[in-house]
Design a protein around this motif. Structure first.
Motif, PDB file in Angstrom:
ATOM      1  N   GLY A  93       4.839 -58.803  16.605  1.00 18.14           N
ATOM      2  CA  GLY A  93       5.527 -60.057  16.785  1.00 18.14           C
ATOM      3  C   GLY A  93       7.028 -59.720  16.110  1.00 18.14           C
ATOM      4  N   PHE A  94       7.979 -60.459  16.216  1.00 17.02           N
ATOM      5  CA  PHE A  94       8.967 -60.458  15.635  1.00 17.02           C
ATOM      6  C   PHE A  94      10.057 -61.701  15.771  1.00 17.02           C
ATOM      7  CE2 PHE A  94       9.958 -59.559  20.072  1.00 17.02           C
ATOM      8  CZ  PHE A  94      10.825 -60.065  20.576  1.00 17.02           C
ATOM      9  N   GLU A  95      11.025 -61.542  14.941  1.00 16.48           N
ATOM     10  CA  GLU A  95      11.791 -62.707  14.754  1.00 16.48           C
ATOM     11  C   GLU A  95      12.868 -62.920  15.694  1.00 16.48           C
ATOM     12  OE1 GLU A  95      12.751 -60.907  11.228  1.00 16.48           O
ATOM     13  OE2 GLU A  95      12.180 -62.607   9.738  1.00 16.48           O
ATOM     14  N   THR A  96      12.738 -63.760  16.976  1.00 15.75           N
ATOM     15  CA  THR A  96      13.630 -63.693  17.969  1.00 15.75           C
ATOM     16  C   THR A  96      15.049 -64.215  17.610  1.00 15.75           C
ATOM     17  OG1 THR A  96      12.998 -65.828  18.907  1.00 15.75           O
ATOM     18  CG2 THR A  96      11.979 -63.800  19.730  1.00 15.75           C
ATOM     19  N   ASP A  97      14.974 -65.181  16.522  1.00 19.74           N
ATOM     20  CA  ASP A  97      16.192 -65.622  16.232  1.00 19.74           C
ATOM     21  C   ASP A  97      17.001 -64.892  15.245  1.00 19.74           C
ATOM     22  OD1 ASP A  97      14.411 -65.972  14.265  1.00 19.74           O
ATOM     23  OD2 ASP A  97      14.870 -68.077  13.991  1.00 19.74           O
ATOM     24  N   TYR A  98      16.420 -63.614  15.112  1.00 19.65           N
ATOM     25  CA  TYR A  98      17.299 -62.723  14.087  1.00 19.65           C
ATOM     26  C   TYR A  98      17.487 -61.397  14.829  1.00 19.65           C
ATOM     27  CZ  TYR A  98      19.078 -60.158  10.197  1.00 19.65           C
ATOM     28  OH  TYR A  98      19.756 -59.439   9.283  1.00 19.65           O
ATOM     29  N   ILE A  99      16.670 -60.696  15.252  1.00 21.84           N
ATOM     30  CA  ILE A  99      16.795 -59.443  15.944  1.00 21.84           C
ATOM     31  C   ILE A  99      17.749 -59.702  17.072  1.00 21.84           C
ATOM     32  CG2 ILE A  99      15.001 -59.910  18.021  1.00 21.84           C
ATOM     33  CD1 ILE A  99      13.847 -56.958  17.006  1.00 21.84           C
ATOM     34  N   ASN A 100      18.585 -58.402  17.102  1.00 20.41           N
ATOM     35  CA  ASN A 100      19.659 -58.525  18.046  1.00 20.41           C
ATOM     36  C   ASN A 100      19.134 -57.604  19.412  1.00 20.41           C
ATOM     37  OD1 ASN A 100      20.037 -55.383  18.047  1.00 20.41           O
ATOM     38  ND2 ASN A 100      21.396 -56.100  16.011  1.00 20.41           N
ATOM     39  N   CYS A 101      19.660 -57.659  20.592  1.00 20.46           N
ATOM     40  CA  CYS A 101      19.353 -57.214  21.632  1.00 20.46           C
ATOM     41  C   CYS A 101      19.118 -55.516  21.591  1.00 20.46           C
ATOM     42  CB  CYS A 101      20.232 -57.600  22.840  1.00 20.46           C
ATOM     43  SG  CYS A 101      20.124 -59.354  23.406  1.00 20.46           S
ATOM     44  N   LYS A 102      20.092 -55.148  21.295  1.00 21.21           N
ATOM     45  CA  LYS A 102      19.989 -53.504  21.096  1.00 21.21           C
ATOM     46  C   LYS A 102      18.736 -53.195  20.365  1.00 21.21           C
ATOM     47  CE  LYS A 102      22.787 -49.752  19.560  1.00 21.21           C
ATOM     48  NZ  LYS A 102      23.717 -49.019  18.558  1.00 21.21           N
ATOM     49  N   LEU A 103      18.613 -53.652  19.282  1.00 18.07           N
ATOM     50  CA  LEU A 103      17.157 -53.232  18.528  1.00 18.07           C
ATOM     51  C   LEU A 103      16.197 -53.634  19.327  1.00 18.07           C
ATOM     52  CD1 LEU A 103      16.502 -52.207  15.759  1.00 18.07           C
ATOM     53  CD2 LEU A 103      16.577 -54.420  14.764  1.00 18.07           C
ATOM     54  N   LEU A 104      15.873 -54.857  19.891  1.00 14.57           N
ATOM     55  CA  LEU A 104      14.959 -55.259  20.647  1.00 14.57           C
ATOM     56  C   LEU A 104      14.661 -53.832  21.843  1.00 14.57           C
ATOM     57  CD1 LEU A 104      12.492 -56.870  21.200  1.00 14.57           C
ATOM     58  CD2 LEU A 104      13.956 -58.464  22.664  1.00 14.57           C
ATOM     59  N   PHE A 105      15.746 -53.588  22.669  1.00 16.35           N
ATOM     60  CA  PHE A 105      15.590 -52.655  23.656  1.00 16.35           C
ATOM     61  C   PHE A 105      15.239 -51.268  23.029  1.00 16.35           C
ATOM     62  CE2 PHE A 105      19.149 -54.962  26.432  1.00 16.35           C
ATOM     63  CZ  PHE A 105      18.223 -55.849  26.792  1.00 16.35           C
ATOM     64  N   ASN A 106      15.723 -50.907  21.931  1.00 14.45           N
ATOM     65  CA  ASN A 106      15.312 -49.577  21.448  1.00 14.45           C
ATOM     66  C   ASN A 106      13.804 -49.581  20.788  1.00 14.45           C
ATOM     67  OD1 ASN A 106      17.579 -48.568  21.787  1.00 14.45           O
ATOM     68  ND2 ASN A 106      18.615 -48.931  19.738  1.00 14.45           N
ATOM     69  N   LEU A 107      13.496 -50.755  20.338  1.00 16.04           N
ATOM     70  CA  LEU A 107      12.008 -50.882  20.218  1.00 16.04           C
ATOM     71  C   LEU A 107      11.058 -50.822  20.910  1.00 16.04           C
ATOM     72  CD1 LEU A 107      11.900 -53.817  17.338  1.00 16.04           C
ATOM     73  CD2 LEU A 107      11.210 -51.647  17.189  1.00 16.04           C
ATOM     74  N   ARG A 108      11.560 -51.450  22.331  1.00 16.04           N
ATOM     75  CA  ARG A 108      10.569 -51.502  23.367  1.00 16.04           C
ATOM     76  C   ARG A 108      10.498 -50.066  23.946  1.00 16.04           C
ATOM     77  NH1 ARG A 108      12.155 -57.260  25.924  1.00 16.04           N
ATOM     78  NH2 ARG A 108      10.610 -58.282  24.843  1.00 16.04           N
ATOM     79  N   GLU A 109      11.598 -49.447  23.903  1.00 12.83           N
ATOM     80  CA  GLU A 109      11.711 -47.871  24.363  1.00 12.83           C
ATOM     81  C   GLU A 109      10.776 -46.851  23.715  1.00 12.83           C
ATOM     82  OE1 GLU A 109      15.869 -46.643  25.044  1.00 12.83           O
ATOM     83  OE2 GLU A 109      14.881 -44.723  24.543  1.00 12.83           O
ATOM     84  N   LYS A 110      10.904 -47.335  22.242  1.00 18.14           N
ATOM     85  CA  LYS A 110      10.073 -46.314  21.324  1.00 18.14           C
ATOM     86  C   LYS A 110       8.781 -46.824  21.450  1.00 18.14           C
ATOM     87  CE  LYS A 110      13.418 -43.622  19.241  1.00 18.14           C
ATOM     88  NZ  LYS A 110      13.267 -42.285  19.616  1.00 18.14           N
ATOM     89  N   LEU A 111       8.285 -47.895  21.688  1.00 24.71           N
ATOM     90  CA  LEU A 111       6.959 -48.386  21.653  1.00 24.71           C
ATOM     91  C   LEU A 111       6.376 -48.699  23.073  1.00 24.71           C
ATOM     92  CD1 LEU A 111       7.431 -50.954  18.419  1.00 24.71           C
ATOM     93  CD2 LEU A 111       6.474 -48.726  18.575  1.00 24.71           C
ATOM     94  N   PRO A 112       6.215 -47.611  23.933  1.00 23.76           N
ATOM     95  CA  PRO A 112       5.866 -47.977  25.267  1.00 23.76           C
ATOM     96  C   PRO A 112       4.221 -48.640  25.006  1.00 23.76           C
ATOM     97  CG  PRO A 112       5.836 -45.516  25.021  1.00 23.76           C
ATOM     98  CD  PRO A 112       6.487 -46.225  23.734  1.00 23.76           C
ATOM     99  N   GLY A 113       4.079 -49.477  25.884  1.00 26.34           N
ATOM    100  CA  GLY A 113       2.739 -50.164  25.887  1.00 26.34           C
ATOM    101  C   GLY A 113       2.570 -51.118  24.835  1.00 26.34           C
TER     102      GLY A 113
END
Ligand code: ZN
Ligand code: ZN
Length: 356
Positions: A93-113
């Motif tokens: 889970g994360f704070e959608t009203d705080y996290i920025n798109c770049k960080l979200l993309f990087n997180l998804r890339e580093k956390l496949p699945g």
């Protein structure tokens, strides 16, 4: 702190999520005690991990002895990926009203699945009711505003600029222990007072000006907020009339506050006074907001917020009337919600329009 983390862990279990990534500094401080500006807190069901880089390691160990501290060698997403190896979480889970798109993309890339899920408001909701330590810090910051107001009233003279007043006021409070301001002070005089958020400008104060002061400081990480409207010499008669009306609305709002009433009911109590006198269109903002680690936080005293007030919440009551090109008045106090009413935290005089 441990009980606060436990509450988040309980929400994770209820929602069927494995972990939550907390990045908003106020939320991180609330749960961990870590006051640095950069870092990430991973709350898992059983354990929590504070991820910080080299600059903050010593501070994190000192401020968050109850947590496992993880050194961020490259990036936060990389550190979270390493933790995943150990914790094996599948949802985050994360704070959608705080996290920025770049960080979200990087997180998804580093956390496949790993499924990333919005978990907004979980900690903000908890933060609404303050404990004793929090209330003490807030009360201290609010008391500083009363002192500041008393001091600055002696320094408002014809020819002094709004900016000078703002600086003088800030300096006074910072010299006495405020660590910073809660927001850029609003010092709006004469016709500028119709700007609800008129930041202090180079405009000089003139005889007969109405002056709206809205200011707040931070002490021990907690914010404060108060507004007063005063006049230098005799203000236009219309302003005096508006002042009395705003005061009546503000007192109606304060009187409506107690545990069990909704935030929107308090808004209505204040707003209906202004509407009944035909000025409803000139009061275009909510009646108030929560104050704590953020200066504007839940609940919102607005027509759209049906949060039920609880003892220990801290809210402002700040109706205003703003007449474009002519001037405006706002009166704002901060209070603690109690079982049968509320307790004022800001106590500067307001019973009639003060002419200095
Ligand atoms: Zn304010
Ligand atoms: Zn406010």
């Amino acid at each position: 702190m441990k009980s606060r983390l436990k509450k988040v862990a309980r929400v994770l279990i209820e929602k069927g999520h494995d972990a939550m990534l907390v990045l908003r500094p106020e939320n991180m401080y609330y749960l961990s005690g870590f006051s640095g500006s950069t870092g990430a807190l991973l709350v898992a069901r059983a354990n929590s991990y504070l991820c910080v880089d080299f600059r903050y390691i010593e501070q994190a160990q000192r401020e968050s002895p109850h947590l496992e501290i993880v050194l961020v060698k490259e990036t936060i997403p990389a550190a979270i990926a390493e933790l995943r190896e150990k914790l094996r979480f599948n949802t985050l889970g994360f704070e959608t009203d705080y996290i920025n798109c770049k960080l979200l993309f990087n997180l998804r890339e580093k956390l496949p699945g790993v499924e990333t899920l919005p978990m907004d408001g979980v900690i903000e909701e908890q933060r609404q009711v303050k404990d004793r330590t929090e209330l003490a810090a807030i009360a201290q910051a609010m008391a500083m505003l009363d002192r500041g107001y008393d001091y600055i009233c002696g320094h408002i003279k014809p020819g002094v600029s709004e900016r000078d007043i703002s600086l003088e006021l800030e300096m006074f409070m910072r010299r006495r222990g405020a660590s910073g301001t809660s927001f850029p002070f609003i010092i709006a005089s004469g016709p500028r007072s119709s700007l609800p958020h008129g930041e202090a400008s180079a405009k000089k104060i003139r005889q007969g000006d109405i002056i709206m002061l809205d200011f707040g400081v931070v002490m021990n990480h907690y914010n404060s907020d108060m507004s007063r409207t005063i006049a230098l010499g005799k203000p236009p008669p219309e302003m005096r009339k508006i002042y009395d009306l705003v005061l009546e609305a503000q007192l109606a709002g304060l009187n409506a506050i107690k545990e069990g009433v909704t935030a929107s009911a308090v808004d209505k109590a204040a707003r209906s006074v202004i509407e009944a006198h035909g000025y409803g269109d000139y009061f275009g903002h909510g009646t108030g907001h929560g104050v704590g680690l953020a200066v504007h936080e839940r609940p919102r005293l607005s027509p759209r917020d049906d949060t039920v007030l609880k003892a220990g919440m801290v809210v402002t009551v700040e109706p205003g009337i703003y007449l474009p090109g002519r001037g405006g008045v706002r009166i704002e106090d901060s209070v603690v919600v109690e079982k049968y009413g509320c307790r004022l935290l800001t106590k500067a005089p307001k019973n009639s329009l003060v002419e200095i």
